[in-house]
Write a protein that holds these residues in place. Structure first.
Motif, PDB file in Angstrom:
ATOM      1  N   LEU A 245       0.814  -1.207   0.000  1.00  0.00           N
ATOM      2  CA  LEU A 245       0.000   0.000   0.000  1.00  0.00           C
ATOM      3  C   LEU A 245       0.851   1.262   0.000  1.00  0.00           C
ATOM      4  N   LYS A 246       1.987   1.228   0.680  1.00  0.00           N
ATOM      5  CA  LYS A 246       2.873   2.388   0.664  1.00  0.00           C
ATOM      6  C   LYS A 246       3.395   2.667  -0.739  1.00  0.00           C
ATOM      7  N   LYS A 247       3.589   1.615  -1.527  1.00  0.00           N
ATOM      8  CA  LYS A 247       4.083   1.778  -2.892  1.00  0.00           C
ATOM      9  C   LYS A 247       2.967   2.046  -3.893  1.00  0.00           C
ATOM     10  N   GLY A 248       1.715   2.083  -3.408  1.00  0.00           N
ATOM     11  CA  GLY A 248       0.605   2.334  -4.300  1.00  0.00           C
ATOM     12  C   GLY A 248       0.052   1.114  -5.000  1.00  0.00           C
ATOM     13  N   ASN A 249       0.474  -0.070  -4.581  1.00  0.00           N
ATOM     14  CA  ASN A 249      -0.032  -1.303  -5.188  1.00  0.00           C
ATOM     15  C   ASN A 249      -1.331  -1.714  -4.484  1.00  0.00           C
ATOM     16  N   ILE A 250      -2.428  -1.028  -4.849  1.00  0.00           N
ATOM     17  CA  ILE A 250      -3.697  -1.255  -4.156  1.00  0.00           C
ATOM     18  C   ILE A 250      -4.217  -2.661  -4.411  1.00  0.00           C
ATOM     19  N   VAL A 251      -4.056  -3.147  -5.623  1.00  0.00           N
ATOM     20  CA  VAL A 251      -4.577  -4.476  -5.959  1.00  0.00           C
ATOM     21  C   VAL A 251      -3.900  -5.548  -5.115  1.00  0.00           C
ATOM     22  N   LYS A 252      -2.585  -5.474  -5.027  1.00  0.00           N
ATOM     23  CA  LYS A 252      -1.851  -6.471  -4.238  1.00  0.00           C
ATOM     24  C   LYS A 252      -2.173  -6.334  -2.754  1.00  0.00           C
ATOM     25  N   GLY A 253      -2.228  -5.079  -2.286  1.00  0.00           N
ATOM     26  CA  GLY A 253      -2.533  -4.879  -0.877  1.00  0.00           C
ATOM     27  C   GLY A 253      -3.919  -5.395  -0.511  1.00  0.00           C
ATOM     28  N   MET A 254      -4.918  -5.137  -1.360  1.00  0.00           N
ATOM     29  CA  MET A 254      -6.257  -5.657  -1.092  1.00  0.00           C
ATOM     30  C   MET A 254      -6.284  -7.179  -1.158  1.00  0.00           C
ATOM     31  N   ARG A 255      -5.543  -7.771  -2.086  1.00  0.00           N
ATOM     32  CA  ARG A 255      -5.518  -9.234  -2.176  1.00  0.00           C
ATOM     33  C   ARG A 255      -4.990  -9.854  -0.895  1.00  0.00           C
ATOM     34  N   ILE A 256      -3.911  -9.291  -0.365  1.00  0.00           N
ATOM     35  CA  ILE A 256      -3.333  -9.856   0.863  1.00  0.00           C
ATOM     36  C   ILE A 256      -4.277  -9.642   2.041  1.00  0.00           C
ATOM     37  N   LEU A 257      -4.873  -8.460   2.146  1.00  0.00           N
ATOM     38  CA  LEU A 257      -5.798  -8.196   3.249  1.00  0.00           C
ATOM     39  C   LEU A 257      -7.000  -9.130   3.204  1.00  0.00           C
ATOM     40  N   ARG A 258      -7.551  -9.343   2.029  1.00  0.00           N
ATOM     41  CA  ARG A 258      -8.691 -10.252   1.929  1.00  0.00           C
ATOM     42  C   ARG A 258      -8.295 -11.686   2.284  1.00  0.00           C
ATOM     43  N   GLU A 259      -7.101 -12.111   1.877  1.00  0.00           N
ATOM     44  CA  GLU A 259      -6.652 -13.455   2.237  1.00  0.00           C
ATOM     45  C   GLU A 259      -6.474 -13.586   3.744  1.00  0.00           C
ATOM     46  N   ILE A 260      -5.956 -12.545   4.372  1.00  0.00           N
ATOM     47  CA  ILE A 260      -5.789 -12.577   5.825  1.00  0.00           C
ATOM     48  C   ILE A 260      -7.146 -12.689   6.519  1.00  0.00           C
ATOM     49  N   LEU A 261      -8.127 -11.933   6.044  1.00  0.00           N
ATOM     50  CA  LEU A 261      -9.444 -11.954   6.680  1.00  0.00           C
ATOM     51  C   LEU A 261     -10.196 -13.251   6.404  1.00  0.00           C
ATOM     52  N   ARG A 262      -9.801 -13.981   5.371  1.00  0.00           N
ATOM     53  CA  ARG A 262     -10.463 -15.250   5.067  1.00  0.00           C
ATOM     54  C   ARG A 262      -9.859 -16.426   5.828  1.00  0.00           C
ATOM     55  N   THR A 263      -8.690 -16.240   6.428  1.00  0.00           N
ATOM     56  CA  THR A 263      -8.083 -17.326   7.188  1.00  0.00           C
ATOM     57  C   THR A 263      -8.849 -17.553   8.483  1.00  0.00           C
ATOM     58  N   VAL A 264      -8.809 -18.777   8.941  1.00  0.00           N
ATOM     59  CA  VAL A 264      -9.515 -19.129  10.173  1.00  0.00           C
ATOM     60  C   VAL A 264      -8.920 -18.328  11.327  1.00  0.00           C
ATOM     61  N   GLU A 265      -9.791 -17.669  12.070  1.00  0.00           N
ATOM     62  CA  GLU A 265      -9.333 -16.761  13.118  1.00  0.00           C
ATOM     63  C   GLU A 265      -8.832 -17.511  14.337  1.00  0.00           C
ATOM     64  N   THR A 266      -7.842 -16.936  14.982  1.00  0.00           N
ATOM     65  CA  THR A 266      -7.353 -17.425  16.268  1.00  0.00           C
ATOM     66  C   THR A 266      -7.500 -16.308  17.286  1.00  0.00           C
ATOM     67  N   LYS A 267      -7.440 -16.674  18.546  1.00  0.00           N
ATOM     68  CA  LYS A 267      -7.608 -15.662  19.591  1.00  0.00           C
ATOM     69  C   LYS A 267      -6.493 -14.628  19.563  1.00  0.00           C
ATOM     70  N   ALA A 268      -5.302 -15.065  19.189  1.00  0.00           N
ATOM     71  CA  ALA A 268      -4.177 -14.133  19.169  1.00  0.00           C
ATOM     72  C   ALA A 268      -4.277 -13.133  18.030  1.00  0.00           C
ATOM     73  N   THR A 269      -5.033 -13.448  16.979  1.00  0.00           N
ATOM     74  CA  THR A 269      -5.119 -12.549  15.819  1.00  0.00           C
ATOM     75  C   THR A 269      -6.404 -11.735  15.790  1.00  0.00           C
ATOM     76  N   GLN A 270      -7.188 -11.776  16.853  1.00  0.00           N
ATOM     77  CA  GLN A 270      -8.448 -11.035  16.830  1.00  0.00           C
ATOM     78  C   GLN A 270      -8.217  -9.531  16.714  1.00  0.00           C
ATOM     79  N   THR A 271      -7.316  -9.011  17.526  1.00  0.00           N
ATOM     80  CA  THR A 271      -7.023  -7.578  17.455  1.00  0.00           C
ATOM     81  C   THR A 271      -6.403  -7.209  16.121  1.00  0.00           C
ATOM     82  N   PHE A 272      -5.506  -8.064  15.637  1.00  0.00           N
ATOM     83  CA  PHE A 272      -4.880  -7.796  14.343  1.00  0.00           C
ATOM     84  C   PHE A 272      -5.913  -7.806  13.220  1.00  0.00           C
ATOM     85  N   LYS A 273      -6.853  -8.751  13.266  1.00  0.00           N
ATOM     86  CA  LYS A 273      -7.864  -8.804  12.215  1.00  0.00           C
ATOM     87  C   LYS A 273      -8.779  -7.593  12.255  1.00  0.00           C
TER      88      LYS A 273
END
Length: 835
Positions: A245-273
């Motif tokens: 996102l800092k480099k302006g690669n919105i497509v790549k940044g959104m792809r990674i964010l969506r993949e992160i949000l689709r992963t099975v959540e754990t208690k340690a990643t709740q705040t991060f998610k």
């Protein structure tokens, strides 16, 4: 004995692996001490004993280093290098690791682990090149995570993210552009690999701890809820999409964010998610338009596909994080829907995890919790505001009040949302609390005065808030003039409500003096001059009102309210042609303003006859049908996404409103005719709900009713001469409602001394803008009456016409027939002949 010793050794190894995986460094230090030989005179040790001693020293060094990093978390976030001089644990850990590497007696597996640990130590010291060299020596690019213990996944994750950070901080020495691009690709490969392994590690760790808890294994006294992400684990999860996102690669940044949000959540990643969801919502709202949007289950637009390079994740990683199944999953249709979904999830998490304790030792945690929640609610305000979902926004902000003690921002947001959704009485109560939190802020009592005067007709409270602004004096700044304006409007409204002549005169005198003071403070504010002109007109100083109004028009030549009042003032002097010229000029600038068109009908009726007035009514019916079709079409397309404007019933007699301090061109309001007032009062709650929820906003139907109130008498007079207007189909969905208010529509116009009701300006989302026939300038029959004649009862041409009509019973019966035919008319704003 041998079997017992082997069992003890296996148990010790298991405890060591568990502590290293869970981050129990204090317990790991105790276990490492068991592997070290007791203190004795130095002598040559056996190879096995030396290996065990070096392994124990490595564990001790790792525990010391991790404890040091935990104590200096803030310095790591600020990229401040640590020194051995200030951190004794760091120096001791470095000494142990240096000795281990110099001897080289450890088995290759443990030697690799020691290299990964010392690479981390070099990074925190600021020796980025040494860290890169150590990781190259360890060969992390060739490491595999298959069948490796949990602690090894953690070490590899940290190694990749540290290597990426070290490469990122050492790019200044590269002169070749090609080499710099290669380095950037290598950095992204490290970050993306670290992100994948970190998610696998956290998912596997939760499974392990859940199994241990279910079996009630003794010795595992740590629950997963107590596990905290280290600095490098947080960096591993965030660095990939942040760098894109800092480099302006919105497509790549959104792809990674969506993949992160689709992963099975754990208690340690709740705040991060929650943080990731908030950042993805920001991208959707700020950097992506609706035309460029692509859903999570589809590919980006073709013009974006060439920017989507291949993934940098190493093919050696055979373990991937688990994802949620896509079966029966809701897929957003546009960027606002996805942003709203993300923010509602984040709001639920922020509300659940909010720190509400006022204990001093939790002050820092409370501040962080409030900051995260405030950011979510700010984004919710933007997102819900785009769809007009102010009721939902007020409900969300009400839930935030449990941890918003003494937090002005959230309280003020709640007040604004309640004003927007029509909860005016609640909004005033909240604004009182906001005024206590910021007693020197003039905008808070000014907004409260506006709500009291405009929506509630609470004149005493409005006067109180206006005086709060005035009492601030010079500290109020530019708002001081607005305070005097609000006070002047309050006095004017009180004069309208007063029944004693002396009281009316005294209040009108105060209103003039106060508005003149506002004029002195803001001589360039055309709205202040406009309301001063209006007050002069109300006290029958027509010439002075016109003179001041000309000054307002010089400051803002195309102001609709000023043009409207000027036309009314000309009509008061019986200069009807000049008044029509001004109204026509205003209609050209504002062709969709019903208030201007209603005044035009009145002027045409008296100056040119009912035929011209009926032509304008036909035009208004066509415009009403067009707006109705647009609202129905938009409602059928977006369904619940588009909400109807809330209905606000205001006190009778409101004819002046306080202009918005932040929007000088905001739409204003006016009182409706008495017939429309009685019509609205006759409506039942069921009729109101059916009108607003099934047939569109209630204000739209009120506008149609007022059009027919204007057209009915004229149609009756011209029924023998030519065609007259008819209403669109479904003129009103409730026949009982129709019979209550529309039986004799012109009779309401005869009682000019009674009070009037007012309605809000209609909101719009697409298509032509429609304004309710409401205006603060008496732009209706009664308003024209007040300005047309200085006599006691203010009789005008409308009264004359009304009396004539009332004397003819046959005409009354025909007008009723006209209104009964309205509900039988077919779709469209067609005009046919009245029989």
């Amino acid at each position: 004995m041998a079997a017992r010793g082997l069992h003890s050794h296996v148990k010790l190894d298991g405890e060591i692996e568990r502590c290293r995986a869970e981050g129990q460094w204090a317990q790991l230090r105790l276990l490492a001490q068991q592997l070290l030989p007791p203190a004795r005179p130095p002598r040559k040790a056996a190879a096995g004993a030396q290996d065990a001693e070096d392994f124990g020293n490595m564990l001790l060094a790792e525990a010391l280093l991790e404890e040091c990093l935990k104590e200096n978390f803030a310095k790591l976030k600020d990229s401040i290098p640590l020194t051995e001089k200030n951190e004794p644990k760091l120096g001791e850990a470095k000494q142990h690791l240096t000795n281990i590497l110099s001897r080289g007696k450890l088995r290759p597996k443990y030697m690799t682990e020691a290299m990964l640990i010392i690479g981390k130590l070099h990074y925190v010291e600021g020796s980025y090149r040494d860290a890169i060299s150590m990781y190259a020596r360890a060969g992390i690019d060739d490491l595999s995570t298959k069948d490796e213990p949990l602690y090894m996944l953690r070490l590899v994750t940290e190694a990749f993210v540290i290597k990426g950070l070290s490469l990122e901080r050492s790019t200044n020495s590269i002169a070749s552009r090609a080499r710099l691009c290669e380095r950037e690709e290598e950095v992204m490969a490290c970050f993306e690999t670290a992100c994948v392994i970190a998610q696998v590690y956290l998912q596997e760790l939760e499974k392990t701890l859940n199994n241990m808890h279910s079996r009630s294994i003794k010795g595992s006294n740590v629950t997963y809820s107590e596990f905290e992400l280290s600095y490098f684990l947080e960096a591993a999860l965030q660095s990939a999409y942040v760098t894109h996102l800092k480099k302006g690669n919105i497509v790549k940044g959104m792809r990674i964010l969506r993949e992160i949000l689709r992963t099975v959540e754990t208690k340690a990643t709740q705040t991060f998610k929650m943080t990731a969801a908030k950042q993805l919502a920001q991208i959707l709202l700020h950097s992506l338009s609706e035309d460029c949007y692509w859903s999570p289950l589809s590919d980006p637009l073709p013009e974006f596909m060439n920017k989507e390079d291949q993934s940098y994740v190493s093919n050696l990683l055979c373990r991937r994080p688990e994802l949620y199944t896509e079966e029966n999953a809701y897929c957003p249709q546009d960027n606002v829907e996805e942003a709203l979904l993300l923010l509602l999830i984040s709001e639920s998490m922020a509300n659940r995890d909010a720190v509400i304790s006022r204990a001093p030792d939790q002050k820092d945690d409370r501040a962080v919790s409030l900051q995260d929640a405030s950011a979510v609610y700010d984004l919710l305000s933007i997102t819900l505001g785009r769809r007009g979902q102010y009721v939902m926004l007020s409900e969300c902000l009400e839930r935030a009040m449990k941890f918003a003690f003494d937090e002005f921002h959230l309280w003020y947001q709640l007040a604004l949302s309640m004003v927007a959704c029509g909860k005016s009485a609640y909004a005033v109560s909240v604004l009182k609390e906001c005024a206590k939190l910021r007693p020197t802020d003039p905008t808070v009592p000014l907004l409260a005065a506006k709500v009291c005067i405009g929506s509630l007709h609470w004149l005493e409270e409005g006067e109180y808030f206006a005086k709060m602004v005035i009492d601030l004096g010079e500290d109020a700044g530019e708002s001081l003039a607005k305070g005097y304006l609000a006070l002047g409007l309050t006095y004017s409204l009180q004069a309208t409500d007063a029944t004693v002549k002396d009281t009316q005169d005294e209040l009108n005198k105060r209103a003039l003096q106060t508005l003149e003071r506002a004029r002195e403070l803001a001589p360039e504010d055309h709205q202040v001059i406009l309301y001063l002109s209006l007050q002069l007109a109300l006290v029958r100083q027509i010439s002075d009102a016109i003179e001041h109004l000309q000054e307002a028009l010089q400051l803002c030549k195309d102001d609709m309210n000023s043009l409207h009042l000027l036309a009314l003032l000309f009509s008061a002097q019986k200069h009807y042609q000049h008044a029509l010229d001004v109204i026509n000029m205003a209609v050209v600038e504002y062709p969709e303003s019903f208030s201007l068109l209603f005044t035009k009908v009145k002027l045409e009726w008296i100056h040119k006859g009912p035929e011209e007035a009926l032509m304008t009514c036909r035009h208004m019916l066509q415009m009403w049908q067009m707006v109705y079709n647009v609202l129905q079409h938009s409602g059928s397309e977006k369904g619940s996404s588009v909400t109807e404007a809330p209905v606000i019933k205001k006190h009778n007699g409101l004819h002046l409103t306080l202009p918005d301090a932040h929007d000088t061109d905001s739409g204003s309001q006016r009182a409706s005719s008495l017939a429309a007032s009685r019509l609205e009062q006759a409506m039942s709650e069921i009729t109101m709900q059916s009108s607003s929820m099934k047939q569109g906003p209630l204000q739209l139907w009120t506008a149609l009713e007022q059009i027919w109130l204007q057209a009915g008498p004229g149609a009756e007079q011209t029924r023998a001469e030519g065609p007259g207007p008819e209403s669109p189909q479904r003129c009103h969905p409730d026949p009982d409602h129709q019979s209550q208010g529309l039986e004799q529509p012109w009779r309401g116009l005869a009682s000019s001394g009674e009070k009037r009701s007012s309605h809000r300006m209609l909101p719009h989302r697409s298509g032509p803008r429609i304004q309710q026939s409401c205006h603060p300038l008496h732009c209706h029959t009664q308003g024209a009456l007040k300005l047309c004649s200085p006599t006691k009862h203010l009789h005008s041409w409308t009264d004359t016409k009304t009396k004539q009509i009332n004397k003819e019973k046959a005409q009354q019966k025909s007008a009723v027939v006209t209104w009964n035919r309205a509900k039988q008319f077919q779709d469209g704003a067609q005009v046919s002949s009245l029989s």
